[in-house]
Design an enzyme around this catalytic site. Structure first.
Site, PDB file in Angstrom:
ATOM      1  N   LYS A  83       0.815  -1.221   0.000  1.00  0.00           N
ATOM      2  CA  LYS A  83       0.000   0.000   0.000  1.00  0.00           C
ATOM      3  C   LYS A  83       0.849   1.272   0.000  1.00  0.00           C
ATOM      4  O   LYS A  83       2.017   1.256   0.332  1.00  0.00           O
ATOM      5  CB  LYS A  83      -1.001  -0.040   1.158  1.00  0.00           C
ATOM      6  CG  LYS A  83      -2.145  -1.019   0.828  1.00  0.00           C
ATOM      7  CD  LYS A  83      -3.287  -1.007   1.797  1.00  0.00           C
ATOM      8  CE  LYS A  83      -4.372  -1.979   1.269  1.00  0.00           C
ATOM      9  NZ  LYS A  83      -5.443  -2.217   2.225  1.00  0.00           N
TER      10      LYS A  83
ATOM     11  N   ARG B 291      -3.460 -10.265   5.091  1.00  0.00           N
ATOM     12  CA  ARG B 291      -3.790 -10.313   3.661  1.00  0.00           C
ATOM     13  C   ARG B 291      -2.616  -9.729   2.887  1.00  0.00           C
ATOM     14  O   ARG B 291      -2.256  -8.573   3.102  1.00  0.00           O
ATOM     15  CB  ARG B 291      -5.070  -9.510   3.430  1.00  0.00           C
ATOM     16  CG  ARG B 291      -5.571  -9.517   1.998  1.00  0.00           C
ATOM     17  CD  ARG B 291      -6.865  -8.699   1.898  1.00  0.00           C
ATOM     18  NE  ARG B 291      -7.369  -8.646   0.543  1.00  0.00           N
ATOM     19  CZ  ARG B 291      -6.955  -7.783  -0.377  1.00  0.00           C
ATOM     20  NH1 ARG B 291      -6.048  -6.887  -0.075  1.00  0.00           N
ATOM     21  NH2 ARG B 291      -7.460  -7.812  -1.588  1.00  0.00           N
TER      22      ARG B 291
END
Ligand code: 7PM
Length: 283
Positions: A219, A253
Site C-alpha cells: 500500500k 492479507r
C-alpha cells in the site's frame, strides 16, 4: 473459525494471499483474464503457505469505475471454480454485492471479504443467509470519496464505534457473530498518519474479541515511508505484518505470501507473539 471444508485454528497467525482477477492483472492481452495464469498464481500462493486465497474482481482503487455484477461474476466464476476444483485451500471472495455473494457461495467460496462491511443494500441479508465467515472492513465514505480529506475525531475509537454499529446490524439481521472477522481497512479513507496510528493501536481493535484481519501489502503508505515503488515494498509489508500480528492480528492479507509466511513462522517459533504468552509465563 469454522469454514465449510475445515476449521481454521486462529490461535496462530494465518496468511491470506491476494488474487486480483481484474483484466489488468492476469491479462490475456485483451479484455479477459487468463484463467490458467490466475490459477497458477493461486497454486503458487498455496505452495508458499497461504491458508486462504482472496479473489477480487472489482477494483476499489479511489475513483475506479464500478464494475457491473455480470462482469464481476464473469471474471470471478471461472477462476473460483477452477481453484475450488483443483486446490485444497479456502477461497474467499472480495465483493460488496449481495448477488455476487450468493453466486460465489454456490460455486464453492468459503468466505466473503466485504470492504463495505455489508452496508450495500441487501448485502447483510445475503450474508445472513450464507453460512460462511464474513470479513467486515472499515472504510470511511465510498471508494470514490474516501481519500478526499479523510478526518477522524479519534483513532482507533471511531473505527471501534463503526464496528459496534455494524455488529449490532449483523445481530439484527440474524447473522451469528461467531462468523465475523473485522479489518481496519488500511488505506480506505485514511492518511499515512491515520494508517500508522491504527497500526500502533491495533491491540485496541483486537480487544473487541473478533478475529482481526489486516492488509497493508504494497500500500501507498509503505511507499511513502520507504520511497519504494509498488513492486519493491515486500520488506516494508512484512515489517508491518509482523507488527500487526504482535498487536493481535490473526490473518494477514498479502501479495507476498512466501515472505510473510516465513516471517510469521519466526514469530511463532520465537514465542514473541501473544499466541504463546501463556507458555512464556510458565517458564
Ligand atoms: C487498488 C487500491 C487496488 C486498493 C487494490 C486495493 C483490503 C481488502 C483491498 C484490505 C480487506 C489492496 C486494495 N484491501 N480487503 N481489499 N482488507 N479485508 O491493496 O486492506 O489490495 S483492495
Amino acid at each position: 473459525m469454522k469454514f465449510p471444508s475445515r476449521n481454521l485454528d486462529l490461535s496462530r497467525p494465518r496468511v491470506m494471499g491476494i488474487l486480483n482477477v481484474t483484466p489488468d492483472s492476469f491479462s490475456d492481452g485483451g479484455r479477459y483474464v487468463d484463467l490458467n495464469a490466475a490459477v497458477d498464481a493461486a497454486a503458487s500462493m498455496l505452495q508458499s503457505g497461504a491458508d486462504i486465497i482472496d479473489i477480487g474482481a472489482e477494483s476499489t482503487r479511489p475513483g475506479a469505475d464500478a464494475v457491473p455484477e455480470s462482469e464481476e461474476l464473469d471474471r470471478l466464476l471461472p477462476v473460483l471454480e477452477k481453484v475450488v476444483a483443483e486446490l485444497d485451500v479456502i477461497v474467499s471472495v472480495d465483493t460488496r454485492k449481495p448477488g455476487v455473494m450468493r453466486a460465489v457461495a454456490s460455486a464453492g467460496a468459503e468466505m466473503i471479504n466485504d470492504v463495505c462491511a455489508l452496508r450495500t443494500p441487501g448485502a447483510i441479508d445475503a450474508a445472513a443467509d450464507l453460512d460462511l465467515p464474513i470479513c467486515l472492513m472499515h472504510m470511511l465514505g465510498t471508494p470514490e470519496t474516501m481519500q478526499v480529506a479523510p478526518s477522524y475525531r479519534a483513532l482507533p475509537d471511531d473505527i471501534i464505534t463503526f464496528f459496534s454499529e455494524r455488529l449490532d446490524a449483523c445481530d439484527r439481521a440474524g447473522l451469528d457473530r461467531q462468523r465475523l472477522l473485522i479489518d481496519p481497512g488500511f488505506g480506505f479513507g485514511k492518511t499515512d498518519a491515520h494508517n500508522l496510528e491504527i497500526l500502533a493501536k491495533l491491540d485496541q481493535l483486537a480487544a473487541l474479541g473478533l478475529p482481526l484481519l489486516v492488509g497493508l501489502s504494497r500500500k501507498k503508505t509503505l511507499g511513502n515511508l520507504t520511497g519504494q515503488p509498488v513492486d519493491k515494498r515486500t520488506a516494508a509489508g512484512v515489517a508491518a505484518a509482523v507488527l500487526a500480528v504482535e498487536r493481535g492480528a490473526t490473518i494477514v492479507r498479502t501479495h507476498d505470501v512466501r515472505e510473510t509466511v516465513d516471517a510469521l513462522r519466526v514469530i511463532e517459533a520465537a514465542a514473541l507473539s501473544r499466541f504463546d504468552g501463556a507458555q512464556r509465563q510458565d517458564i
